[in-house]
Design a protein around this motif. Sequence first.
Motif, short mmCIF file in Angstrom:
data_model
loop_
_atom_site.label_atom_id
_atom_site.label_comp_id
_atom_site.label_asym_id
_atom_site.label_seq_id
_atom_site.Cartn_x
_atom_site.Cartn_y
_atom_site.Cartn_z
N PRO A 1 0.75 -1.13 0.01
CA PRO A 1 -0.11 0.05 0.10
C PRO A 1 0.81 1.25 0.07
O PRO A 1 0.38 2.30 -0.61
N LYS A 2 2.09 1.19 0.70
CA LYS A 2 2.77 2.36 0.74
C LYS A 2 4.35 1.73 0.17
O LYS A 2 4.60 0.73 0.34
N GLY A 3 4.98 2.87 -0.08
CA GLY A 3 6.35 2.68 -0.50
C GLY A 3 6.68 3.51 -1.98
O GLY A 3 6.43 4.59 -2.02
N PHE A 4 7.80 2.96 -2.53
CA PHE A 4 8.35 3.40 -3.83
C PHE A 4 7.38 2.97 -5.11
O PHE A 4 6.98 2.04 -5.04
N LYS B 1 3.09 0.08 -5.83
CA LYS B 1 4.36 0.68 -4.99
C LYS B 1 5.03 -0.75 -4.24
O LYS B 1 4.19 -1.94 -4.17
N TYR B 2 6.15 -0.52 -3.67
CA TYR B 2 7.05 -1.56 -3.27
C TYR B 2 7.84 -1.19 -2.01
O TYR B 2 8.12 0.18 -2.24
N ILE B 3 8.06 -1.77 -1.06
CA ILE B 3 8.84 -1.31 0.02
C ILE B 3 10.32 -1.28 -0.31
O ILE B 3 11.06 -0.39 0.40
N HIS B 4 10.90 -1.46 -1.50
CA HIS B 4 12.25 -1.47 -2.02
C HIS B 4 12.29 -0.64 -3.12
O HIS B 4 11.28 -0.65 -4.06
N PHE B 5 13.29 0.04 -3.34
CA PHE B 5 13.71 0.82 -4.87
C PHE B 5 14.99 0.19 -5.63
O PHE B 5 15.94 -0.21 -4.75
N MET B 6 14.96 0.07 -6.74
CA MET B 6 16.28 -0.46 -7.60
C MET B 6 17.16 0.88 -7.63
O MET B 6 18.36 0.63 -7.85
N TYR B 7 16.54 1.92 -8.11
CA TYR B 7 17.36 3.18 -8.86
C TYR B 7 16.88 4.32 -8.07
O TYR B 7 15.86 4.63 -7.96
N ASP B 8 18.08 4.95 -7.55
CA ASP B 8 17.81 6.45 -6.90
C ASP B 8 17.77 7.49 -8.08
O ASP B 8 16.90 8.59 -7.45
N GLU B 9 18.33 7.34 -9.17
CA GLU B 9 18.13 8.38 -10.10
C GLU B 9 16.98 8.01 -11.08
O GLU B 9 16.84 6.80 -11.45
N PHE C 1 11.42 1.12 -8.63
CA PHE C 1 11.63 -0.25 -8.83
C PHE C 1 10.93 -0.26 -10.26
O PHE C 1 10.01 0.32 -10.53
N VAL C 2 11.75 -1.20 -11.16
CA VAL C 2 11.56 -1.60 -12.19
C VAL C 2 11.20 -2.97 -12.55
O VAL C 2 12.10 -3.80 -12.11
#
Length: 197
Positions: A47-50, A61-69, A92-93
């Motif tokens: 429900p919340k995240g990136f 949305k997901y709790i982790h991300f892969m790319y900061d840029e 996240f991709v």
Amino acid sequence: MLNKNLEEQAATLFSENYFNRNYNVSKLEDIATIKYGKELPTKKLTPKGFPVFGGNGVIGKYIHFMYDEPQILVSCRGAASGNIIETYPNSFVTNNSLVLEWNDYRYYEFYKQFLFANPLHTYATGSAQPQITIDNIKNVPFPCPKYDEIRELCSQLKSISALHFENIVESNKLSMLRDTLLPKLISGELDVSNLDI
């Protein structure tokens, strides 16, 4: 509407500065690492995240991300194959997209506009289920100017992109506010009848 106008400004700026230039040409695989996104079953979305980007944009949305840029994606499965998508920071991709990790990130805005003007639909294979693989696009020719030749253009495009993203953030905040307040207004939990407007 504001962002549509900014997108048109960026496209015009790129077109005016790109065409009629005799840049060297390289293959995509020589200027970027092409990777598949990661598998993420929809049941793992949170429900919340990136923001999570699939082959057609944000899918949850997901709790982790892969790319900061921000990253440039090529949709690689289904009818959208060849579409060009830009992610948000901290995203996240999924494996419905190919990620183009530029060897020199200074060129990011230049190549983003080049791909928006030249999406990769024609490199899709398969009729029942179109797809684009790394092999399909690794030899696609790309202009390869010296950075000093496009430094000013990249700076101007970056400024437009910053405004574009600010508008997305503001729009998302307003949407969240609407989604929070509207149910309370409808249910009568929130009474605005005494507001002096």
